[in-house]
Design a protein around this motif. Sequence first.
Motif, PDB file in Angstrom:
ATOM      1  N   ASP A 110       0.829  -1.205   0.000  1.00  0.00           N
ATOM      2  CA  ASP A 110       0.000   0.000   0.000  1.00  0.00           C
ATOM      3  C   ASP A 110       0.867   1.261   0.000  1.00  0.00           C
ATOM      4  N   ALA A 111       1.956   1.237   0.787  1.00  0.00           N
ATOM      5  CA  ALA A 111       2.863   2.384   0.825  1.00  0.00           C
ATOM      6  C   ALA A 111       3.531   2.580  -0.531  1.00  0.00           C
ATOM      7  N   ALA A 112       3.918   1.478  -1.177  1.00  0.00           N
ATOM      8  CA  ALA A 112       4.533   1.558  -2.503  1.00  0.00           C
ATOM      9  C   ALA A 112       3.569   2.162  -3.512  1.00  0.00           C
ATOM     10  N   ALA A 113       2.292   1.835  -3.381  1.00  0.00           N
ATOM     11  CA  ALA A 113       1.289   2.381  -4.300  1.00  0.00           C
ATOM     12  C   ALA A 113       1.156   3.885  -4.122  1.00  0.00           C
ATOM     13  N   VAL A 114       1.242   4.362  -2.885  1.00  0.00           N
ATOM     14  CA  VAL A 114       1.179   5.799  -2.623  1.00  0.00           C
ATOM     15  C   VAL A 114       2.346   6.514  -3.297  1.00  0.00           C
ATOM     16  N   VAL A 115       3.542   5.951  -3.152  1.00  0.00           N
ATOM     17  CA  VAL A 115       4.733   6.554  -3.756  1.00  0.00           C
ATOM     18  C   VAL A 115       4.633   6.530  -5.277  1.00  0.00           C
ATOM     19  N   THR A 116       4.189   5.422  -5.834  1.00  0.00           N
ATOM     20  CA  THR A 116       4.054   5.311  -7.284  1.00  0.00           C
ATOM     21  C   THR A 116       3.069   6.332  -7.827  1.00  0.00           C
ATOM     22  N   ARG A 117       1.969   6.517  -7.114  1.00  0.00           N
ATOM     23  CA  ARG A 117       0.974   7.510  -7.560  1.00  0.00           C
ATOM     24  C   ARG A 117       1.583   8.912  -7.579  1.00  0.00           C
ATOM     25  N   ALA A 118       2.355   9.239  -6.549  1.00  0.00           N
ATOM     26  CA  ALA A 118       2.979  10.559  -6.488  1.00  0.00           C
ATOM     27  C   ALA A 118       3.971  10.755  -7.635  1.00  0.00           C
ATOM     28  N   ILE A 119       4.731   9.704  -7.957  1.00  0.00           N
ATOM     29  CA  ILE A 119       5.676   9.781  -9.073  1.00  0.00           C
ATOM     30  C   ILE A 119       4.930  10.038 -10.379  1.00  0.00           C
ATOM     31  N   ASN A 120       3.862   9.301 -10.603  1.00  0.00           N
ATOM     32  CA  ASN A 120       3.093   9.430 -11.842  1.00  0.00           C
ATOM     33  C   ASN A 120       2.400  10.786 -11.948  1.00  0.00           C
ATOM     34  N   GLU A 121       2.127  11.413 -10.817  1.00  0.00           N
ATOM     35  CA  GLU A 121       1.496  12.733 -10.820  1.00  0.00           C
ATOM     36  C   GLU A 121       2.504  13.867 -10.960  1.00  0.00           C
ATOM     37  N   ASN A 122       3.803  13.526 -11.073  1.00  0.00           N
ATOM     38  CA  ASN A 122       4.849  14.526 -11.225  1.00  0.00           C
ATOM     39  C   ASN A 122       4.765  15.604 -10.143  1.00  0.00           C
ATOM     40  N   VAL A 123       4.770  15.171  -8.903  1.00  0.00           N
ATOM     41  CA  VAL A 123       4.697  16.114  -7.793  1.00  0.00           C
ATOM     42  C   VAL A 123       5.922  17.029  -7.790  1.00  0.00           C
ATOM     43  N   ASP A 124       5.799  18.164  -7.117  1.00  0.00           N
ATOM     44  CA  ASP A 124       6.928  19.081  -6.989  1.00  0.00           C
ATOM     45  C   ASP A 124       8.031  18.464  -6.137  1.00  0.00           C
ATOM     46  N   LEU A 125       7.631  17.716  -5.127  1.00  0.00           N
ATOM     47  CA  LEU A 125       8.604  17.061  -4.250  1.00  0.00           C
ATOM     48  C   LEU A 125       8.053  15.716  -3.802  1.00  0.00           C
ATOM     49  N   LEU A 126       8.868  14.681  -3.947  1.00  0.00           N
ATOM     50  CA  LEU A 126       8.526  13.353  -3.455  1.00  0.00           C
ATOM     51  C   LEU A 126       9.302  13.101  -2.164  1.00  0.00           C
ATOM     52  N   VAL A 127       8.591  12.727  -1.113  1.00  0.00           N
ATOM     53  CA  VAL A 127       9.207  12.397   0.166  1.00  0.00           C
ATOM     54  C   VAL A 127       9.043  10.908   0.424  1.00  0.00           C
ATOM     55  N   ILE A 128      10.151  10.233   0.661  1.00  0.00           N
ATOM     56  CA  ILE A 128      10.117   8.827   1.093  1.00  0.00           C
ATOM     57  C   ILE A 128      10.890   8.775   2.401  1.00  0.00           C
ATOM     58  N   ASN A 129      10.254   8.287   3.446  1.00  0.00           N
ATOM     59  CA  ASN A 129      10.772   8.501   4.793  1.00  0.00           C
ATOM     60  C   ASN A 129      12.204   8.064   5.015  1.00  0.00           C
ATOM     61  N   LYS A 130      12.636   6.955   4.423  1.00  0.00           N
ATOM     62  CA  LYS A 130      14.043   6.581   4.601  1.00  0.00           C
ATOM     63  C   LYS A 130      14.453   5.446   3.665  1.00  0.00           C
ATOM     64  N   PHE A 131      15.739   5.412   3.412  1.00  0.00           N
ATOM     65  CA  PHE A 131      16.392   4.310   2.717  1.00  0.00           C
ATOM     66  C   PHE A 131      17.162   3.563   3.796  1.00  0.00           C
ATOM     67  N   SER A 132      16.648   2.387   4.175  1.00  0.00           N
ATOM     68  CA  SER A 132      17.228   1.678   5.314  1.00  0.00           C
ATOM     69  C   SER A 132      17.589   0.245   4.925  1.00  0.00           C
ATOM     70  N   LYS A 133      17.615  -0.652   5.910  1.00  0.00           N
ATOM     71  CA  LYS A 133      18.100  -2.009   5.685  1.00  0.00           C
ATOM     72  C   LYS A 133      17.321  -2.750   4.615  1.00  0.00           C
ATOM     73  N   GLN A 134      16.002  -2.591   4.608  1.00  0.00           N
ATOM     74  CA  GLN A 134      15.202  -3.301   3.618  1.00  0.00           C
ATOM     75  C   GLN A 134      15.578  -2.893   2.201  1.00  0.00           C
ATOM     76  N   GLU A 135      15.702  -1.590   1.981  1.00  0.00           N
ATOM     77  CA  GLU A 135      16.064  -1.105   0.653  1.00  0.00           C
ATOM     78  C   GLU A 135      17.490  -1.512   0.287  1.00  0.00           C
ATOM     79  N   ALA A 136      18.389  -1.461   1.271  1.00  0.00           N
ATOM     80  CA  ALA A 136      19.784  -1.841   1.014  1.00  0.00           C
ATOM     81  C   ALA A 136      19.894  -3.293   0.570  1.00  0.00           C
ATOM     82  N   SER A 137      18.972  -4.142   1.056  1.00  0.00           N
ATOM     83  CA  SER A 137      19.010  -5.564   0.714  1.00  0.00           C
ATOM     84  C   SER A 137      18.202  -5.884  -0.544  1.00  0.00           C
ATOM     85  N   GLY A 138      17.669  -4.845  -1.202  1.00  0.00           N
ATOM     86  CA  GLY A 138      16.936  -5.063  -2.446  1.00  0.00           C
ATOM     87  C   GLY A 138      15.443  -5.174  -2.276  1.00  0.00           C
ATOM     88  N   GLN A 139      14.939  -4.897  -1.072  1.00  0.00           N
ATOM     89  CA  GLN A 139      13.511  -5.024  -0.813  1.00  0.00           C
ATOM     90  C   GLN A 139      12.927  -3.655  -0.453  1.00  0.00           C
TER      91      GLN A 139
END
Length: 241
Positions: A110-139
């Motif tokens: 659900d969180a990924a869908a929120v981010v994807t929608r914001a990207i597709n809407e070409n927002v002025d600024l996209l905020v993603i709370n953090k790049f942490s262990k999950q993202e570092a491991s490819g998830q």
Amino acid sequence: MLGRQAQRGKTSNKRITGMITNLDEIDPNLVAALFYGPEDDVDTLLADFAQNLARQGARVGGIIQRDLKNANGTTTMLALDVATGHEISICQPLGSGSTSCRLDTHGLADAAAVVTRAINENVDLLVINKFSKQEASGQGLRAEFATAITRGVPLLTAVPKKCLADWRTFTGDVGTLLLCERQVVEGWWRAIAGRMAHRRSFNPRVGHLGTIIPDSLITAERVSPTLKPGSSIGLIRRKRP
């Protein structure tokens, strides 16, 4: 994007690993990451900053994180849609007596869908709370990070010290590191937002900013007058190799 108390769920269903394929085309000024440690309240900083921008009329999208302490000592982790305020639970309790939780894959989707929608809407600024262990491991939200950066959507996130090397590997060491201070973030944003009207006056179809931070800001030893003595810089720009 997971908070400090989350543990990786035991599942074989991994999300697709995001890759950035156009590093030579990326403007490093549009990829900003707050560099923070355990003593920094980065979630509150991002939330307050995003809400303030929205009140000023900027089109801000993405997610921020809120941790709620429960009476039994456990923590409920929520992802908040910046645009709507909708709350998404992103953790599952591990059981009686445990104060930790593990990733809720449905909440993450659900969180990924929120981010994807914001990207597709070409927002002025996209905020993603953090790049942490999950993202570092490819998830986590790694794929969404890659999409936003590849498309040139102005991005503001946070990276804990322990994941800085992973972040640099992921971005090809292209981007801008910011001290975890409100005035530093505001200085970065002003440098970008100040060009919005001018850029759109020449090309009204431009959906996001894509501007350059002035060298005077990049090289300033102290962006914020409130920096602690001994702080060498207020903003660090990571250039292309």
